[in-house]
Design a protein around this motif. Structure first.
Motif, PDB file in Angstrom:
ATOM      1  N   LYS A   1      -1.663  12.282  11.858  1.00  0.00           N
ATOM      2  CA  LYS A   1      -0.453  13.060  11.632  1.00  0.00           C
ATOM      3  C   LYS A   1       0.740  12.455  12.371  1.00  0.00           C
ATOM      4  N   ILE A   2       0.504  12.031  13.610  1.00  0.00           N
ATOM      5  CA  ILE A   2       1.587  11.410  14.391  1.00  0.00           C
ATOM      6  C   ILE A   2       2.042  10.123  13.717  1.00  0.00           C
ATOM      7  N   LYS A   3       1.093   9.313  13.262  1.00  0.00           N
ATOM      8  CA  LYS A   3       1.430   8.058  12.580  1.00  0.00           C
ATOM      9  C   LYS A   3       2.285   8.337  11.343  1.00  0.00           C
ATOM     10  N   SER A   4       1.905   9.351  10.576  1.00  0.00           N
ATOM     11  CA  SER A   4       2.666   9.713   9.376  1.00  0.00           C
ATOM     12  C   SER A   4       4.075  10.169   9.738  1.00  0.00           C
ATOM     13  N   MET A   5       4.190  10.944  10.822  1.00  0.00           N
ATOM     14  CA  MET A   5       5.498  11.422  11.262  1.00  0.00           C
ATOM     15  C   MET A   5       6.397  10.263  11.665  1.00  0.00           C
ATOM     16  N   LEU A   6       5.861   9.309  12.416  1.00  0.00           N
ATOM     17  CA  LEU A   6       6.648   8.157  12.858  1.00  0.00           C
ATOM     18  C   LEU A   6       7.067   7.295  11.674  1.00  0.00           C
ATOM     19  N   HIS A   7       6.174   7.127  10.692  1.00  0.00           N
ATOM     20  CA  HIS A   7       6.530   6.367   9.495  1.00  0.00           C
ATOM     21  C   HIS A   7       7.673   7.045   8.748  1.00  0.00           C
ATOM     22  N   ASP A   8       7.618   8.367   8.683  1.00  0.00           N
ATOM     23  CA  ASP A   8       8.668   9.117   8.011  1.00  0.00           C
ATOM     24  C   ASP A   8      10.003   8.951   8.738  1.00  0.00           C
TER      25      ASP A   8
END
Length: 308
Positions: free
Chosen positions: A223-230
Motif C-alpha cells: 500500500k505504501i509503495k502504491s501511495m508513493l507511486h501515485d
C-alpha cells in the motif's frame, strides 16, 4: 548477455545515461558514508532479484576503477524454497568470474511450520536469513555486508514506521549489525527503483522470482509503495524532497527529548540556528542566496517586539 545487447549498452544514449546515473549515485553513496575502505572484503548478498544483481554489477565496476583496493565475494542463501532454480546463480557468477558461495539452509520448512497458513512469512524469513548471513560473513572474514536496498525501499520503510510503528526511522545507508560484529552497507541508497529496473533490463540479468515460497507480499508495504507511486505521478519532485529530508533532520523542531534538550532550553543573545524561521514557508527557508538569508534574519531582529 548476447552480442547485440553488449553493443546496445555501448551505443544507446538512454542506456548509457541510465548506466551513468546508477554508477554516479552508487559512488556518491559509498563516498558520503565511507562504505568501502582500503582492504575491505565485501560480502555482496545476492538474492537473484534486480536490486542485488545491479548492486553486484556496479560494485564490480567500482572495484576496477576505484583508487582503493577491495575484494568482493557474492553470497546467495538457498533457503530450499520449492521450485528454486539452483543452477541460475552459480552459472551466472561462474560466467562473469566472481568469487561466490552458495549457503544452503532449509529455513523454508521452519517458516512453514511456525507461521499460520495465509499469514505473510516475510518477517520470520528475514530474521532467519539475517542471522545466517551474519554467521557466513564471520566465517568468510568479510568486513562489510552489502545489501541491495535502494532509495524507494528507504522511503517505504520511513512511511511504514510512521504509519504503523509510531517511529521516525528508516533504513540507514550504513549500520552496525544486530550482533554488533559487522558493518552493513546499502550502496544503492541514492538509486531509484525505476533506474534499477531499467538497468537490470538493459543488462538482461537472469532474474529469479521472489515469490517462490508462496507467501503474500507484505500488504502494508504494498500500500505504501502504491501511495508513493501515485505521489510521484501527481506531484513531481515530492519523492525527491522526501529523500532529501532523510539527510536534513532538525531535532529542535521535532518532539523527542532524547535527541534535543527541550527541558534545559533557554534564551540567549544570538538567534538560534533554525529558530522561529523554521516555521516560515519553505520559499523563505530555502533561499539560495546566503547573504539574502542573513539580511532577512537581521531585518527581523531589528523590528520592535510589538511588531513581531
Amino acid at each position: 548477455m548476447s552480442q547485440m545487447s553488449t553493443q546496445q549498452l555501448k551505443s544507446d544514449p538512454s542506456v548509457q545515461k541510465n548506466q551513468k546515473r546508477i554508477r554516479h549515485f552508487t559512488g556518491k553513496a559509498i563516498a558520503d558514508f565511507n562504505m568501502i575502505e582500503e582492504g575491505d572484503k565485501v560480502m555482496v548478498c545476492l538474492s537473484g532479484g534486480k536490486d542485488s544483481y545491479t548492486m553486484l554489477d556496479v560494485l564490480l565496476y567500482k572495484q576496477r576503477v576505484a583508487p582503493i583496493s577491495f575484494s568482493i565475494i557474492a553470497v546467495n542463501l538457498d533457503q530450499k524454497q520449492p521450485r528454486f532454480p539452483e543452477h541460475i546463480l552459480p552459472d551466472y557468477l561462474s560466467q562473469i568470474g566472481v568469487d561466490f558461495e552458495i549457503v544452503e539452509e532449509d529455513t523454508y520448512s521452519i517458516v512453514v511450520d511456525k507461521v499460520p497458513e495465509g499469514k505473510t512469512t516475510c518477517a520470520l524469513c528475514s530474521r532467519l536469513r539475517r542471522g545466517i548471513l551474519y554467521k557466513t560473513a564471520s566465517r568468510l572474514g568479510a568486513t562489510k555486508i552489502a545489501l541491495g536496498h535502494h532509495r524507494d525501499d528507504m522511503l517505504e520503510t520511513l512511511m511504514l514506521n510512521m504509519f504503523y510503528g509510531g517511529q521516525l526511522k528508516s533504513m540507514p545507508p550504513k549500520l552496525v549489525s544486530d550482533d554488533g560484529k559487522h558493518i552493513v552497507i546499502r550502496p544503492l541508497a541514492y538509486c531509484t527503483e525505476a533506474d534499477i529496473s531499467e538497468y537490470s533490463a538493459n543488462n538482461q540479468f537472469p532474474i529469479i522470482p521472489c515469490n517462490l515460497c508462496g507467501s503474500q507480499e507484505n500488504l502494508q508495504r504494498k500500500k505504501i509503495k502504491s501511495m508513493l507511486h501515485d505521489w510521484q505521478k501527481r506531484f513531481p519532485g515530492r519523492i525527491e524532497n522526501m529523500a532529501r529530508a532523510l539527510q536534513n533532520v532538525v531535532p529542535s523542531h521535532l518532539a523527542d527529548n532524547n535527541h534535543f534538550d527541550f527541558e534545559n532550553l533557554s534564551i540567549q543573545e544570538m538567534p538560534y540556528d533554525n529558530g522561529d524561521i523554521g516555521f516560515d514557508e519553505p520559499h523563505v527557508e530555502t533561499l539560495s542566496d546566503t547573504s539574502s538569508k542573513k539580511q532577512l534574519v537581521s531585518s527581523i531582529n531589528q523590528l520592535p517586539i510589538t511588531n513581531i
